[in-house]
Design a protein around this motif. Structure first.
Motif, PDB file in Angstrom:
ATOM      1  N   LEU A 112      14.551  79.587  63.867  1.00 52.04           N
ATOM      2  CA  LEU A 112      14.300  78.502  64.781  1.00 52.04           C
ATOM      3  C   LEU A 112      13.185  78.779  65.679  1.00 52.04           C
ATOM      4  O   LEU A 112      12.849  77.675  66.271  1.00 52.04           O
ATOM      5  N   LEU A 113      12.712  79.763  65.646  1.00 48.17           N
ATOM      6  CA  LEU A 113      11.496  80.016  66.788  1.00 48.17           C
ATOM      7  C   LEU A 113      10.485  78.971  66.752  1.00 48.17           C
ATOM      8  O   LEU A 113      10.090  78.561  67.781  1.00 48.17           O
ATOM      9  N   TYR A 119      17.534  83.197  65.385  1.00 54.50           N
ATOM     10  CA  TYR A 119      16.379  83.242  66.452  1.00 54.50           C
ATOM     11  C   TYR A 119      15.071  83.093  65.637  1.00 54.50           C
ATOM     12  O   TYR A 119      14.180  82.249  65.815  1.00 54.50           O
ATOM     13  N   VAL A 145      12.107  75.090  67.558  1.00 56.82           N
ATOM     14  CA  VAL A 145      12.773  74.893  68.806  1.00 56.82           C
ATOM     15  C   VAL A 145      11.938  75.519  69.965  1.00 56.82           C
ATOM     16  O   VAL A 145      11.755  75.058  70.881  1.00 56.82           O
ATOM     17  N   THR A 162      14.887  79.408  72.319  1.00 52.77           N
ATOM     18  CA  THR A 162      15.447  80.222  71.432  1.00 52.77           C
ATOM     19  C   THR A 162      15.870  81.477  72.024  1.00 52.77           C
ATOM     20  O   THR A 162      16.871  82.286  71.770  1.00 52.77           O
ATOM     21  N   THR A 163      14.716  82.214  72.676  1.00 52.53           N
ATOM     22  CA  THR A 163      15.085  83.584  73.556  1.00 52.53           C
ATOM     23  C   THR A 163      15.996  83.625  74.193  1.00 52.53           C
ATOM     24  O   THR A 163      16.801  84.441  74.356  1.00 52.53           O
TER      25      THR A 163
END
Length: 154
Positions: free
Chosen positions: A94-95, A91, A98, A103-104
């Motif tokens: 890649l926040l 997370y 992406v 991601t969340t």
């Protein structure tokens, strides 16, 4: 529930939440092009963490030792911890590339399914509602900034 472990965790999280609030006050109060400064979100997260820690401290007063009531300690859940830890690392990694919403959403679905299997559609609905809701509230309504959608969606 382990009274001692919960009390230690509550005090540790209370310290972390207090540190978040104190350090967020050192950030600038406003950001260019944003009505919400970069100090608001960390302060609110620290406040929520501190309040939940205080709640946990009060709840531990009524705990009875699990060992006394059942006769044995509950099993440790290393596999669940490891899955959520790896998901959190991905997370954070890649926040930016992406985007916040995707991601969340993925992190929450993995977390919900790791903690309790089943009800996949319920997990998907809650994760989608939360990630889209927070993004809409924070970015559109409060005019803050979060990592946007990935380049291939824009």
């Amino acid at each position: 529930m382990n009274k001692t472990a919960d009390r230690i965790a509550a005090v540790a999280f209370l310290a972390v939440g207090s540190l978040f609030m104190a350090e967020s006050l050192r950030l600038s109060k406003s950001a260019y092009g944003s009505a919400v400064g970069p100090n608001v979100f960390p302060f609110l997260l620290g406040l929520v963490l501190a309040l939940l820690s205080i709640k946990l401290l009060f709840e531990t007063r009524g705990y009875k030792d699990y060992k006394d009531s059942v006769g044995e300690k509950p099993p440790r859940q290393y596999k669940k911890f490891l899955i959520i830890f790896i998901a959190a690392v991905f997370y954070a990694t890649l926040l930016e590339t992406v985007g916040y919403v995707i991601t969340t959403f993925l992190f929450l679905v993995i977390g919900f399914q790791t903690m309790e299997r089943g009800a996949l559609w319920k997990s998907i609905a809650i994760a989608a509602g939360f990630s889209l809701g927070v993004y809409g509230l924070y970015v559109k309504l409060l005019q803050g900034t979060l990592p946007s959608w990935p380049i291939w969606f824009q």
